[in-house]
Design a protein around this motif. Structure first.
Motif, short mmCIF file in Angstrom:
data_model
loop_
_atom_site.label_atom_id
_atom_site.label_comp_id
_atom_site.label_asym_id
_atom_site.label_seq_id
_atom_site.Cartn_x
_atom_site.Cartn_y
_atom_site.Cartn_z
N PHE A 242 35.35 44.64 39.60
CA PHE A 242 36.10 44.02 40.69
C PHE A 242 37.38 43.43 40.12
O PHE A 242 37.38 42.85 39.02
CB PHE A 242 35.30 42.89 41.34
CG PHE A 242 33.93 43.29 41.80
CD1 PHE A 242 33.72 43.66 43.12
CD2 PHE A 242 32.85 43.29 40.92
CE1 PHE A 242 32.45 44.02 43.56
CE2 PHE A 242 31.59 43.65 41.35
CZ PHE A 242 31.39 44.02 42.67
N ALA A 243 38.47 43.52 40.86
CA ALA A 243 39.74 42.89 40.48
C ALA A 243 40.15 41.92 41.57
O ALA A 243 40.06 42.24 42.77
CB ALA A 243 40.82 43.94 40.26
N SER A 289 36.84 38.42 33.04
CA SER A 289 37.99 38.30 32.15
C SER A 289 39.23 37.97 32.97
O SER A 289 39.34 38.38 34.13
CB SER A 289 38.25 39.60 31.37
OG SER A 289 37.12 39.98 30.61
N ALA A 290 40.17 37.25 32.34
CA ALA A 290 41.46 36.96 32.97
C ALA A 290 42.54 37.64 32.15
O ALA A 290 42.69 37.36 30.96
CB ALA A 290 41.71 35.47 33.04
N TYR A 291 43.30 38.56 32.77
CA TYR A 291 44.38 39.28 32.10
C TYR A 291 45.72 38.76 32.62
O TYR A 291 45.91 38.60 33.82
CB TYR A 291 44.28 40.79 32.39
CG TYR A 291 43.04 41.44 31.82
CD1 TYR A 291 43.04 41.99 30.54
CD2 TYR A 291 41.87 41.53 32.57
CE1 TYR A 291 41.90 42.60 30.02
CE2 TYR A 291 40.73 42.14 32.06
CZ TYR A 291 40.75 42.67 30.78
OH TYR A 291 39.63 43.28 30.28
N PHE A 299 42.25 39.02 37.62
CA PHE A 299 40.96 38.47 37.21
C PHE A 299 39.91 39.53 37.50
O PHE A 299 39.84 40.06 38.60
CB PHE A 299 40.64 37.19 37.98
CG PHE A 299 39.37 36.52 37.55
CD1 PHE A 299 39.39 35.59 36.52
CD2 PHE A 299 38.16 36.82 38.14
CE1 PHE A 299 38.21 34.97 36.10
CE2 PHE A 299 36.99 36.21 37.74
CZ PHE A 299 37.01 35.29 36.71
N THR A 300 39.08 39.86 36.50
CA THR A 300 38.15 40.97 36.67
C THR A 300 36.70 40.55 36.42
O THR A 300 36.43 39.62 35.65
CB THR A 300 38.49 42.14 35.72
OG1 THR A 300 38.26 41.73 34.35
CG2 THR A 300 39.93 42.57 35.89
N ILE A 301 35.80 41.27 37.07
CA ILE A 301 34.36 41.13 36.85
C ILE A 301 33.82 42.54 36.62
O ILE A 301 34.15 43.47 37.37
CB ILE A 301 33.66 40.49 38.06
CG1 ILE A 301 34.17 39.08 38.30
CG2 ILE A 301 32.14 40.48 37.86
CD1 ILE A 301 33.71 38.48 39.62
N TYR A 302 33.00 42.70 35.59
CA TYR A 302 32.38 44.00 35.31
C TYR A 302 30.87 43.85 35.20
O TYR A 302 30.38 42.85 34.65
CB TYR A 302 32.91 44.60 34.01
CG TYR A 302 32.08 45.79 33.54
CD1 TYR A 302 32.34 47.07 34.03
CD2 TYR A 302 31.02 45.61 32.66
CE1 TYR A 302 31.55 48.15 33.64
CE2 TYR A 302 30.23 46.69 32.26
CZ TYR A 302 30.50 47.96 32.75
OH TYR A 302 29.71 49.02 32.38
#
Length: 416
Positions: A242-243, A289-291, A299-302
């Motif tokens: 998810f982004a 993670s925050a890029y 901001f991503t969730i894997y």
């Protein structure tokens, strides 16, 4: 304390002396990467990095590796979406050797056409390896889903067609345009004094630099595409990412979003890990993670799970996001995150390699000098209320993209 020297060409040196260590780390950071590339040259920064190790006017590929290993030093490079770095770690007595060898790569690489053809096959193998790694593929597709084929949406490795099309002239032209002294930072950390560091930068880098002719490019601000991408592959796991909206790397909320990510999905005690892996046993790998990029962030969730558990795992992610928005983080969680960041900062000061990287990236990307005391001061100013504001900034609104890699799901990802 980080010291700085700006040379007449525009080349910058950032320096941290570490008298209680016997190592010296050197890094040359250049603001090139897929974020700044076009569709036509996507992948050239990474390919250039590979070709730097394939021969110079005084060393062939073997001699580059052998000369470094003969002194027990480590030399390597990497390319990210927003910068490329060439670096070494050695004993202090071999500091000058490393400076000479890195400068040799940057200023005197030949980009031999025979070596280029061989390295093209190597990079294409790297692309294929990445495409066979479900997690890598899922995250690459996620950035494409969020950004489209613009800026950070492009793959670091580029495309096979682009790699095959690159010529020797393309590499020389790219080096002349982008490896400009105004686009570079040299970071040195370790047991060496500032005067010697300045002398060797002048001898091996400034002496080979022309006056900076870098013209700031007004890049079009990337507007998130916010699409969803479904990639069907015969895999045993469903890979889902998810982004959400993030922040750029000069935003003063950087510490807050990093703290939020750490607490939400950054470690074994984080909410996502505890709920999805430990309590429900739905996934082995789950994280956030925050890029940060030049004018945006994500901001991503894997998570990776079996197809039959995918819908339940997704529902749990949504549940945890909703709980975060409703209740926020507890004072205990907030205190824990501050201690984690403080510890990471302190430990980085004990490693010449970590301090070199941190100082180099800070100077290149944020145009700031790393200052430990300032970092601690900024950390004390982050309040639990600011974390709640970040939670809402990231998760509230129509700002989500989804990437799915795996067998055909029994649900529509657009409806997640």
């Amino acid at each position: 304390m980080t010291l700085e020297q700006i040379f007449p060409s525009g080349l910058r040196l950032v320096f941290n002396q570490m008298k209680n260590t016997r190592s010296v780390s050197v890094g040359v950071f250049i603001k090139v990467g897929s974020e700044y590339e076009s569709s036509d040259n996507n992948g050239i920064a990474h390919f250039m990095e590979h070709m730097m190790f394939k021969g110079t006017s005084k060393r062939n590929a073997f001699q580059i590796a052998d000369d470094m290993e003969k002194i027990g030093a480590r030399m390597n490079a990497y390319t990210s979406k927003n910068h490329t770095a060439y670096y070494s770690v050695s004993l202090d007595e071999h500091f000058e050797n490393c400076m000479e060898m890195i400068s040799d790569l940057i200023y005197f690489s030949k980009y031999d056409e025979i070596e280029m053809e061989k390295e093209k096959t190597v990079v294409i193998e790297e692309i294929q390896m990445s495409e066979d790694d479900p997690e890598d593929l899922c995250m690459d597709k996620l950035f494409y889903a969020w950004y489209g084929n613009e800026g950070p949406g492009r793959r670091i490795l580029g495309t096979k067609d682009n790699i095959n099309s690159f010529t020797q002239k393309n590499l020389f032209d790219f080096r002349d345009a982008e490896y400009d002294p105004g686009n570079m930072v040299i970071s040195i950390a370790g047991n060496v004094d500032f005067e010697k560091a300045k002398d060797l930068v002048n001898k091996y880098f400034e002496a080979n630099s022309r006056l900076s002719s870098l013209v700031p490019i007004l890049r079009k601000k990337v507007i998130p595409a916010k699409e969803s991408v479904l990639t069907i592959k015969p895999l045993e796991q469903a890979n889902i990412a998810f982004a959400y909206r993030g922040i750029d790397y000069i935003d003063d909320r950087t510490l807050a979003i990093n703290m939020m990510s750490s607490l939400f999905g950054g470690g074994m005690s984080s909410r996502l890990f505890q709920s999805i892996r430990e309590t429900l046993g739905l996934a082995y790998n789950v994280y956030s993670s925050a890029y940060n990029f030049s004018d945006s962030g994500v901001f991503t969730i894997y998570l990776g799970t079996s197809p039959e558990k995918a819908h339940k795992a997704i529902s749990e992610v949504k549940k945890q996001i909703q709980m975060l928005l409703e209740k926020g983080f507890s004072p205990e969680e907030f205190s824990k995150s501050k201690e984690q960041i403080k510890t990471a900062l302190v430990l980085s000061l004990e490693s010449s390699s970590s301090l070199m990287r941190m100082s180099g990236k800070r100077a290149l990307l944020k145009n700031e000098l790393f200052d430990y005391d300032l970092e601690l001061d900024l950390l004390t100013k982050v309040t639990i209320e600011k974390l709640h504001e970040i939670n809402e900034y990231v998760f509230i609104g129509d700002n989500k993209s989804i990437s799915y890699v795996g067998k055909e799901p029994d649900f529509r990802i657009e409806e997640i």
